[in-house]
Write a protein that holds these residues in place. Structure first.
Motif, mmCIF file in Angstrom:
data_model
loop_
_atom_site.group_PDB
_atom_site.id
_atom_site.type_symbol
_atom_site.label_atom_id
_atom_site.label_comp_id
_atom_site.label_asym_id
_atom_site.label_seq_id
_atom_site.Cartn_x
_atom_site.Cartn_y
_atom_site.Cartn_z
ATOM 1 N N GLU A 109 21.719 39.388 45.956
ATOM 2 C CA GLU A 109 22.822 38.470 46.239
ATOM 3 C C GLU A 109 23.385 37.883 44.949
ATOM 4 O OE1 GLU A 109 25.656 36.974 48.518
ATOM 5 O OE2 GLU A 109 24.026 38.271 49.226
ATOM 6 N N PHE A 110 22.491 37.492 44.032
ATOM 7 C CA PHE A 110 23.006 36.961 42.768
ATOM 8 C C PHE A 110 23.724 38.047 41.974
ATOM 9 C CE2 PHE A 110 22.716 36.221 38.203
ATOM 10 C CZ PHE A 110 23.471 35.057 38.123
ATOM 11 N N ALA A 111 23.205 39.270 42.015
ATOM 12 C CA ALA A 111 23.861 40.374 41.305
ATOM 13 C C ALA A 111 25.290 40.564 41.815
ATOM 14 C CB ALA A 111 23.058 41.660 41.469
ATOM 15 N N LEU A 112 25.485 40.415 43.121
ATOM 16 C CA LEU A 112 26.827 40.528 43.690
ATOM 17 C C LEU A 112 27.715 39.373 43.226
ATOM 18 C CD1 LEU A 112 25.929 41.598 47.346
ATOM 19 C CD2 LEU A 112 26.914 43.037 45.544
ATOM 20 N N CYS A 113 27.146 38.176 43.184
ATOM 21 C CA CYS A 113 27.901 37.012 42.702
ATOM 22 C C CYS A 113 28.300 37.200 41.242
ATOM 23 C CB CYS A 113 27.070 35.739 42.850
ATOM 24 S SG CYS A 113 26.777 35.208 44.549
ATOM 25 N N LEU A 114 27.362 37.697 40.449
ATOM 26 C CA LEU A 114 27.633 37.916 39.033
ATOM 27 C C LEU A 114 28.726 38.966 38.844
ATOM 28 C CD1 LEU A 114 26.951 37.439 36.062
ATOM 29 C CD2 LEU A 114 25.159 39.169 36.271
ATOM 30 N N GLN A 115 28.651 40.038 39.619
ATOM 31 C CA GLN A 115 29.670 41.079 39.521
ATOM 32 C C GLN A 115 31.041 40.526 39.888
ATOM 33 O OE1 GLN A 115 29.151 44.381 38.444
ATOM 34 N NE2 GLN A 115 31.379 44.217 38.319
ATOM 35 N N ARG A 116 31.063 39.700 40.921
ATOM 36 C CA ARG A 116 32.322 39.082 41.334
ATOM 37 C C ARG A 116 32.893 38.217 40.214
ATOM 38 N NH1 ARG A 116 32.897 34.135 45.637
ATOM 39 N NH2 ARG A 116 35.177 34.032 45.689
ATOM 40 N N TYR A 117 32.040 37.424 39.590
ATOM 41 C CA TYR A 117 32.510 36.543 38.526
ATOM 42 C C TYR A 117 33.046 37.350 37.350
ATOM 43 C CZ TYR A 117 32.930 32.440 35.604
ATOM 44 O OH TYR A 117 33.454 31.431 34.822
ATOM 45 N N GLN A 118 32.311 38.357 36.935
ATOM 46 C CA GLN A 118 32.730 39.140 35.774
ATOM 47 C C GLN A 118 34.004 39.929 36.053
ATOM 48 O OE1 GLN A 118 28.980 41.196 35.135
ATOM 49 N NE2 GLN A 118 28.437 39.819 33.451
ATOM 50 N N ASP A 119 34.149 40.430 37.277
ATOM 51 C CA ASP A 119 35.387 41.126 37.640
ATOM 52 C C ASP A 119 36.578 40.172 37.552
ATOM 53 O OD1 ASP A 119 34.009 43.463 38.080
ATOM 54 O OD2 ASP A 119 33.979 43.272 40.270
ATOM 55 N N GLN A 120 36.386 38.960 38.058
ATOM 56 C CA GLN A 120 37.467 37.980 38.013
ATOM 57 C C GLN A 120 37.759 37.544 36.576
ATOM 58 O OE1 GLN A 120 39.501 37.027 40.320
ATOM 59 N NE2 GLN A 120 38.516 37.939 42.102
ATOM 60 N N GLN A 121 36.722 37.405 35.770
ATOM 61 C CA GLN A 121 36.919 37.054 34.364
ATOM 62 C C GLN A 121 37.799 38.081 33.662
ATOM 63 O OE1 GLN A 121 33.179 36.425 32.236
ATOM 64 N NE2 GLN A 121 33.796 34.332 31.835
ATOM 65 N N ARG A 122 37.516 39.349 33.892
ATOM 66 C CA ARG A 122 38.318 40.406 33.261
ATOM 67 C C ARG A 122 39.764 40.346 33.741
ATOM 68 N NH1 ARG A 122 33.295 43.240 33.558
ATOM 69 N NH2 ARG A 122 33.697 43.898 35.710
ATOM 70 N N ARG A 123 39.939 40.047 35.019
ATOM 71 C CA ARG A 123 41.302 39.957 35.543
ATOM 72 C C ARG A 123 42.038 38.770 34.926
ATOM 73 N NH1 ARG A 123 43.219 40.188 41.911
ATOM 74 N NH2 ARG A 123 45.445 40.348 41.443
ATOM 75 N N LEU A 124 41.346 37.645 34.787
ATOM 76 C CA LEU A 124 41.957 36.481 34.144
ATOM 77 C C LEU A 124 42.382 36.821 32.720
ATOM 78 C CD1 LEU A 124 39.680 33.440 35.151
ATOM 79 C CD2 LEU A 124 41.719 34.304 36.292
ATOM 80 N N GLU A 125 41.484 37.449 31.989
ATOM 81 C CA GLU A 125 41.766 37.764 30.590
ATOM 82 C C GLU A 125 42.998 38.662 30.467
ATOM 83 O OE1 GLU A 125 39.546 39.676 26.641
ATOM 84 O OE2 GLU A 125 38.589 39.775 28.611
ATOM 85 N N MET A 126 43.046 39.726 31.250
ATOM 86 C CA MET A 126 44.164 40.667 31.142
ATOM 87 C C MET A 126 45.485 40.025 31.571
ATOM 88 S SD MET A 126 42.588 44.366 32.329
ATOM 89 C CE MET A 126 42.067 43.766 33.947
ATOM 90 N N SER A 127 45.469 39.304 32.678
ATOM 91 C CA SER A 127 46.707 38.729 33.208
ATOM 92 C C SER A 127 47.242 37.618 32.311
ATOM 93 C CB SER A 127 46.475 38.190 34.626
ATOM 94 O OG SER A 127 46.109 39.225 35.509
ATOM 95 N N VAL A 128 46.356 36.735 31.863
ATOM 96 C CA VAL A 128 46.805 35.615 31.032
ATOM 97 C C VAL A 128 47.227 36.105 29.653
ATOM 98 C CG1 VAL A 128 46.122 33.438 29.954
ATOM 99 C CG2 VAL A 128 45.435 33.936 32.311
ATOM 100 N N ASP A 129 46.519 37.079 29.102
ATOM 101 C CA ASP A 129 46.921 37.626 27.803
ATOM 102 C C ASP A 129 48.321 38.235 27.884
ATOM 103 O OD1 ASP A 129 44.592 36.836 26.644
ATOM 104 O OD2 ASP A 129 43.728 38.842 26.429
ATOM 105 N N ALA A 130 48.597 38.946 28.977
ATOM 106 C CA ALA A 130 49.923 39.546 29.142
ATOM 107 C C ALA A 130 50.997 38.466 29.257
ATOM 108 C CB ALA A 130 49.938 40.444 30.374
ATOM 109 N N LEU A 131 50.720 37.420 30.026
ATOM 110 C CA LEU A 131 51.681 36.324 30.175
ATOM 111 C C LEU A 131 51.889 35.606 28.849
ATOM 112 C CD1 LEU A 131 53.423 34.422 31.896
ATOM 113 C CD2 LEU A 131 51.334 33.129 32.410
ATOM 114 N N ARG A 132 50.813 35.366 28.126
ATOM 115 C CA ARG A 132 50.912 34.667 26.838
ATOM 116 C C ARG A 132 51.758 35.472 25.858
ATOM 117 N NH1 ARG A 132 45.575 32.397 23.594
ATOM 118 N NH2 ARG A 132 46.662 31.331 21.870
ATOM 119 N N GLY A 133 51.557 36.782 25.838
ATOM 120 C CA GLY A 133 52.361 37.623 24.966
ATOM 121 C C GLY A 133 53.830 37.599 25.352
#
Length: 229
Positions: A109-133
């Motif tokens: 269960e924690f592994a699933l939570c961790l995967q969810r968090y890391q997937d969302q982190q990557r999405r935040l990074e890509m989307s916000v970096d594109a907007l910032r640029g």
């Protein structure tokens, strides 16, 4: 020089993940600002920052020479910011309604939570970096003052972005500590198979992601606010 800035939402959120008695991130944030910044920048960074002054000045001169450029539309940029924020917030808050946690397999269960968090982190990074640029490119076509701000943001992003990302990559470890503490408390209770605590943990995970989203968007918000100032 002491910082009088309020602690960010992300710092306050992460304080709740720390074990009892651990030093809070806010305690570090109250240290001398110049001293803390000095730990982020080495000699090479200082040289690069000094050299960047010429680049920033050149950006202002270039903007002054360009004629016929459309005025920077703060309303358009603000609308794009709110669109990105809404899309990412919705993604963070969406859970798998079909998933049923197994009280006998909480490691998975924690592994699933961790995967969810890391997937969302990557999405935040890509989307916000594109907007910032995109915002930087728009400001670069505006007044000399805005063009210089865009150039400064690019320099600081290159200089500090890597260190910031490495620090954000430590967030899952704090979440693991929080998960473990809640799990142990539940195991010692009269209802060890009651997983209400897990629902609470998932809510905290989402709140942490939303706080990280706000943190990542701060440079974008600052540049947009500068348009009308």
């Amino acid at each position: 020089m002491r910082s009088n800035l309020h602690r960010s939402t992300l710092v306050r959120q992460l304080e709740g993940c720390l074990p009892t008695g651990a030093a809070a991130p806010g305690d570090v944030a109250r240290q001398d600002v110049a001293e803390r910044l000095g730990q982020w920048l080495n000699v090479a960074d200082a040289i690069s920052l000094s050299s960047a002054h010429a680049t920033i000045a050149a950006a202002g001169r270039q903007a002054a020479r360009v004629s016929g450029q459309p005025a920077t539309a703060a309303a358009t940029l603000q609308a794009e910011l709110e669109r990105v924020r809404a899309v990412l917030s919705q993604s963070i808050s969406t859970r798998d309604a079909k998933h049923k946690p197994d009280p006998d397999d909480l490691d998975t269960e924690f592994a699933l939570c961790l995967q969810r968090y890391q997937d969302q982190q990557r999405r935040l990074e890509m989307s916000v970096d594109a907007l910032r640029g995109h915002v930087r490119q728009t400001l670069a076509q505006g007044s000399p003052r805005l063009a210089q701000l865009a150039a400064l943001d690019a320099v600081l992003d290159d200089m500090l972005g890597g260190r910031e990302q490495r620090l954000l990559n430590n967030v899952p470890a704090l979440l693991k500590a929080r998960f473990t503490a809640l799990r142990q408390a539940a195991a010692a209770s009269d209802t060890p198979r009651d997983l209400h605590w897990l629902q609470g943990f998932n809510t905290e995970l989402e709140q942490t992601l939303l706080a990280e989203l706000d943190h990542r968007l701060q440079p974008v918000v600052g540049m947009i606010e500068a348009v009308d100032s």
